[in-house]
Write a protein that holds these residues in place. Structure first.
Motif, PDB file in Angstrom:
ATOM      1  N   GLU A 159      -4.731   1.715   3.444  1.00 27.93           N
ATOM      2  CA  GLU A 159      -5.259   0.295   4.362  1.00 27.93           C
ATOM      3  C   GLU A 159      -6.895   0.519   4.105  1.00 27.93           C
ATOM      4  O   GLU A 159      -7.661  -0.330   4.119  1.00 27.93           O
ATOM      5  N   ASP A 165      -8.354   1.567   1.425  1.00 27.80           N
ATOM      6  CA  ASP A 165      -8.740   1.395   0.182  1.00 27.80           C
ATOM      7  C   ASP A 165      -8.712  -0.306   0.062  1.00 27.80           C
ATOM      8  O   ASP A 165      -9.614  -0.857  -0.560  1.00 27.80           O
ATOM      9  N   ILE A 166      -7.688  -1.067   0.894  1.00 24.57           N
ATOM     10  CA  ILE A 166      -7.905  -2.418   1.037  1.00 24.57           C
ATOM     11  C   ILE A 166      -9.414  -2.996   1.697  1.00 24.57           C
ATOM     12  O   ILE A 166      -9.974  -3.891   1.161  1.00 24.57           O
ATOM     13  N   PHE A 219      -1.643   3.132  -2.545  1.00 20.67           N
ATOM     14  CA  PHE A 219      -3.338   3.157  -1.976  1.00 20.67           C
ATOM     15  C   PHE A 219      -2.901   2.976  -0.386  1.00 20.67           C
ATOM     16  O   PHE A 219      -2.125   2.968   0.115  1.00 20.67           O
ATOM     17  N   ALA A 227       0.932  -1.294   0.101  1.00 17.70           N
ATOM     18  CA  ALA A 227      -0.084   0.157  -0.007  1.00 17.70           C
ATOM     19  C   ALA A 227       0.729   1.377   0.029  1.00 17.70           C
ATOM     20  O   ALA A 227       0.681   2.181  -0.778  1.00 17.70           O
ATOM     21  N   LEU A 272      -7.595  -2.907  -7.994  1.00 21.77           N
ATOM     22  CA  LEU A 272      -6.748  -3.229  -6.728  1.00 21.77           C
ATOM     23  C   LEU A 272      -7.253  -4.763  -6.554  1.00 21.77           C
ATOM     24  O   LEU A 272      -8.225  -5.080  -6.300  1.00 21.77           O
TER      25      LEU A 272
END
Length: 205
Positions: free
Chosen positions: A102, A104-105, A100, A95, A139
Motif C-alpha cells: 500500500e 507503494d501506491i 507491491f 497489491a 506501477l
C-alpha cells in the motif's frame, strides 16, 4: 668545420616536426582515454523492441490533453497532501497478489504523473514506479474523484505495457472481474469439526 645554414635549418625543422608529432600522439592518447567504452552487443533475443503505437480505438473516451492532465495532477496533489483518499479492496488485493505494498501506491500518488483522464467515469490514471529487490518496476494506479475532493483508489496493477494507457473497456472488465471474485468467494475460518483437510474456497450465497 662549420655547418652550412641549410643543415641548421633542416635540423630545426626536423626537431619541430618531432615535437608536433609527439603533441599529436599525446592528444590522441588523451582522447582515447576519455572516449567511453562501447557497451557489449546484446543478443537478438535480449534486444529492446520498439514500442508499438497504441490503437486509437483503445483511447476512445480517454482525455490526454495537457490542460486536463495538469488540472487533474493539481487536484490529485491537493487531495493526497490533505489525506483525502481511500484505498479500495481492489487496490489492496492487487497489491498482495502482484508483490507491491500500500505504501507503494501512495508513493505513486505522490511522485507519479497523471497520464489519462476518463471524464465519463470520473477517473484518472496515475503512472509511477515502485522498487522491488533493487529494481524499479512500473506501477499504474486508477483513482476515482468525487465532487467533495476525496479520492478512491479503485485499483492498482503492474502493467504489461507500461507506455500504453489502459482503455475504458479493459478497465471496466478488470474491476468487474475483481468485484465478482471478491463477492462470490469467501474463505472458511478453519477446518470443520471432524474434517482433517484444510479449509477450501467456497462460493458464497
Amino acid at each position: 668545420m662549420t655547418k652550412s645554414p641549410d643543415s641548421k635549418t633542416r635540423s630545426q625543422t626536423g626537431g619541430t616536426d618531432l615535437l608536433s608529432l609527439r603533441a599529436q600522439l599525446a592528444r590522441a592518447e588523451k582522447a582515447a582515454r576519455r572516449a567511453p567504452t562501447p557497451p557489449p552487443a546484446r543478443p537478438e533475443n535480449l534486444r529492446l523492441k520498439p514500442v508499438k503505437p497504441q490503437r486509437e480505438v483503445e483511447l476512445a473516451g480517454v482525455d490526454t490533453s495537457e490542460h486536463s492532465l495538469s488540472r487533474a495532477h493539481a487536484r490529485l496533489r491537493d487531495a493526497v497532501y490533505d489525506g483525502k483518499y481511500h484505498l479500495c479492496s481492489h487496490a489492496i488485493g492487487h497489491a498482495r497478489a502482484e508483490g507491491f505494498l500500500e505504501h507503494d501506491i501512495i508513493q505513486v500518488l505522490v511522485a507519479g504523473r497523471v497520464r489519462a483522464v476518463y471524464p465519463e467515469d470520473r477517473r484518472w490514471l496515475v503512472c509511477g514506479y515502485f522498487e522491488a529487490c533493487g529494481v524499479a518496476l512500473p506501477l499504474h494506479v486508477v483513482v476515482e474523484h468525487a465532487h467533495d475532493g476525496y479520492l478512491d483508489v479503485v485499483t492498482a496493477f503492474v502493467p504489461k505495457q507500461p507506455h500504453h494507457i489502459i482503455s475504458r473497456a479493459r478497465l471496466a472488465v478488470m474491476l468487474r472481474y475483481d468485484d465478482e471474485r471478491i463477492r462470490t468467494r469467501t474463505a472458511t475460518p478453519g477446518n470443520k469439526p471432524g474434517n482433517r483437510s484444510k479449509g477450501k474456497w467456497k462460493k458464497g450465497a
